[in-house]
Each structure stands twice: as C-alpha cells, then as structure tokens.
Design an enzyme around this catalytic site. Sequence first.
Site, mmCIF file in Angstrom:
data_model
loop_
_atom_site.group_PDB
_atom_site.id
_atom_site.type_symbol
_atom_site.label_atom_id
_atom_site.label_comp_id
_atom_site.label_asym_id
_atom_site.label_seq_id
_atom_site.Cartn_x
_atom_site.Cartn_y
_atom_site.Cartn_z
ATOM 1 N N SER A 88 0.694 -1.407 0.119
ATOM 2 C CA SER A 88 -0.066 -0.133 -0.018
ATOM 3 C C SER A 88 0.747 1.078 -0.073
ATOM 4 C CB SER A 88 -0.590 -0.032 1.142
ATOM 5 O OG SER A 88 0.012 0.273 2.461
ATOM 6 N N LYS A 89 0.317 2.430 -0.407
ATOM 7 C CA LYS A 89 0.683 3.723 -0.189
ATOM 8 C C LYS A 89 1.531 3.976 0.987
ATOM 9 C CE LYS A 89 -1.505 7.359 -0.631
ATOM 10 N NZ LYS A 89 -2.664 8.343 -1.101
ATOM 11 N N ARG A 90 0.652 3.539 2.216
ATOM 12 C CA ARG A 90 1.234 3.680 3.468
ATOM 13 C C ARG A 90 2.650 2.924 3.599
ATOM 14 N NH1 ARG A 90 -2.708 1.393 6.128
ATOM 15 N NH2 ARG A 90 -4.088 1.493 4.504
#
Length: 510
Positions: free
Chosen positions: A264-266
């Site tokens: 994910s972007k996270r």
Amino acid sequence: MSKVRVRFAPSPTGGLHLGGVRTVLYNYLFAKNNGGDFIVRIEDTDQTRYVPGAEQYIFDCLQWCGLEPDESPLHGGEYGPYRQSERKEKGIYQQYAEQLIKDGHAYYAFDTPEELEQMRTMYTTADNPSPQYDHHLRMKMKNSLTLTADEVNTLLTNGTKHAIRIKMPENEIIAFNDMIRGDIQNESGLVDDKVLLKADGMPTYHLAVVVDDYLMKITHAFRGEEWLPSAPVHVLLWKYLFGLDKMPQWAHLPLILGPSGKLSKRDGAKYGFPVFAMNWMDPKTNELTEGFKERGFLPEAFINLLALLGWNAGTEQELFTKEELIQQFSMERVHSGGAKFDFEKAKWFNHEWIKKLPVNHYSDKVKNIFENNGLAVEGNEKFESILSLVSDRCTLLPDFYTQAGFFFKDPETLDTESVKPKWNADKQHFFTEWITQLNSISSWDAVAIEQSFKELATAKNIKPGDLQMPLRVMLVGGKFGPPVFVIAATIGKAAAINRIQQALGIFSTF
Ligand code: GLU
C-alpha cells in the site's frame, strides 16, 4: 481465432500503483506476444471518485514505461469513445439494462438512501452484521418485484428516482475458467443484487465493464485479484446479454505484497520506497506520493522488475528487455500466489540496467539531476564519458551526482579524518614538489600523471600507495570514485593543481 484484444481499464481516481502498472504490462506483453491490440479504456462512471488530472497522469506513466496503447481516448481507434462517461452520453448502457429487465434478470429499485439505511439497521444481527440487498431481502424492499405493474408505471412516469439492480439467482453455481487460477465456482445466492444503473442514469462498473468489453471485442480480460468477488456478476451479465461463448478469457492477477500484506501507499511512506510509477500530487489533499521515475529508476528496469513480480520465464534469466519479455511472456507462467515486492531487489535491477544501457540512453535525465543540484553541464561528449567512468557505482540516477559531481566542481568538504592520522611532513613536501612537476607535464593524461607521481614517490622513498588516498581526498573530497589518475586527467591540469594546493593548505595544519 479472432485477433487478440486486451484492455487496461483504470478509473481515474489517483496515482498509478505498482500493481496497476503490472496489470498494464501483462496486458501489453500478452497482446504483443500474440500480435494483438492493447486498449486503454477510462472507467470514469463514478463521478464522486473522479480526480482531475488522474487520466493524463495515467497516460504519462504509460508513456514513461514505454507501454503505449494501440487504442485509447488519446490514441483514438475504431471502437470509441474510450471514456465511459462519453459512452454514457451516447446512451450505450441504458438499453442493455432495460433488456435485462425485459428478460427478467434485473429490476427497478425505488428505495431511497434513507430506506436502504433503514433496511441495514433493521436486519443487522450478530450472524449477519452487514445485510445486503439480495434474494433474502429484495422482497421486503420497494422495487418492481414487490410493486404492481401499475405502481411501477406510475413511479416511472412521475420520474421517481430509481436504480436498476441485477436479480441474482438464488441457487446457481456460476462457473468460469481463469487462465491463472483454473476453474472457479461461486454460489449465486451469496452475491448481492448489484446496482447496474444508478439513479443518475450512470452505469455502474459492473454493467459498463461487460457492455464495453463486448462492444470493444475484448478477447482476454486481465485485472487484479481484488476483482474476483465481482466476477460472478460479470459472468452472469455475459450469459444474459451476449452469451458465454463471447465472454473474454479472464485472468485475475496476484496481489503485490508489501512488508505487511497487500502493498500500500502507507508501506511506501513507512519504509521509504515509492509505490507509484511517477510522482503523484493529489489535487484534493496536496499530498505528494513519490514515483519510481523521480526516485531515479530507469523505465527499462522498472518494467523488468514488475514483469518478474508474479511471472518467471522458467529459466535463471532475470534481466529482460521489453522485446525479450514480449517474446517470452505467457499467462501460464503467472503464479496465483501473491508476489512479494522487495525494494532492495528493485534497486538491483536498476543498477544492472544502468550498467547495461549505453550512458547516452539516460544522460539527459542525469543532466537534469545535475541542473537541479545547481550544476549546469554543457556538451554531451565529456559528460557522457564521465558518466561511463562511474556508472558501475550507481544504483539510482541521482547517484551519478554523488559519484561524479566532483568532476565539475571543487569538493565542498574534504574527508580530513581519513588523511589526518598518517599525514606527515614528508607527504606535505612530496605534494608541494609534485605540484611543480605537474605544472611542466606537457601531455595531460592519466598515464603521464601516474608516471610522474610514482617517479617522485620512489625518489623520495615513499610508497605510492600511501600517497594515493590523500590525493584522492584532495581531488574528490572523499575516499570514492574511479582511478585517481583518471580523475586528475579528466578534471584538467588547472583544477587538479588548484585542488591539491587548497587541500595542502588544510592538511598543513594537522
Ligand atoms: N475500473 C476497474 C479498475 O479501476 C477495472 C477493473 C477491470 O479491469 O475489469 O480497476
């Protein structure tokens, strides 16, 4: 067999994630491997999620990766328009929704958002925490299955807002073959009655994807595995509208995994690696997410590493040009299990590609990096020969600045700590004298410089090896870089002598 036609069908809602680019890549490779067409269709029917600029960004990314579509809103083609919002304007979807109602496979639903909310609250139980609009509940709702024909007609003539929903069969096995996962079976009764046409007349993804894949003569549909739960609805729509023999061959691509589950972007922010193809600035939040391009990846390396995230050639080969990928790619060798993304391995690919490609392939990009660091570079020949000197030391493109910046400007700091412990008056004298000799070297090249250095060292009875590290620090600022006499030759006589002199001034105070 009819001509292979595949599509990438992004919704323009934000940046293009690694997984999205890999979907593009597999579509592209499969199309080109089979002499087919690669189509990009923009699925922008959900106006609430539409993000301005996202469509152009997607095309910019594809261009950077070298994965140009044969047909798209920008490239044109015979099956346009290629934006679903424009297709809706042409009234393409409505007729199919009406057809489904006529055939008893769909129905009008007049429930207001409040009524839907009420239904959810009313039927929530411990066993059923999120009740769905499905065969259990549809007969308790306000739709053309529960109202009389007259009531429905009145509501329709009065222009009452309504959606059209698919009527999922209660008890049917919906089967299809996935090119990666083999036979897949779903129980129809577990799937809710998805909305096909919304109250604003916009089709939902489910209806639009099937209608457009049909009208655009798509033969194979590859998409991320997050779409597997929607597949039964799509298979049924194919069956009801066009016949299963017309349905494309499906392949649901494995997830790309990060350090903790789905990448994910996270993860990117947390572990400091990019997850988007190119920098993406979200216009709503002004949040910038870093891209592989801006981090200094070459597109050749980027598609190479993506190809291997889920596929292998069945050999030991790891470096593939796009042409080799096109030749060797096959869906049979895509695995169904998630593919783990490893940023260190991604960097390895880039390093290999930096070494593999001729420097003129990327020297313009490196020049930009130099310019962004305030170093204007003129001409190409010398610049490129300097880049070749350091290319095997660079992993990402900005490394060229760190590795070769000193060729163009004096070092800002000197690693005096490395020199200090073994510095002495003999060495100081050596360099002072050597400067005089350097001044009289007529042909300024690495061989002549090295010769004069070694002769003087021998005459002074100092091991040349003990003098080379200080010389490197004088010229470079630190203990890195290509052979030191090549550096001296490349920066030129005046600059070399000047750097030695400046450094001697500092070293004399040790
Ligand atoms: N519009 C869908 C997406 O955003 C496309 C899924 C598909 O390829 O069917 O991913």
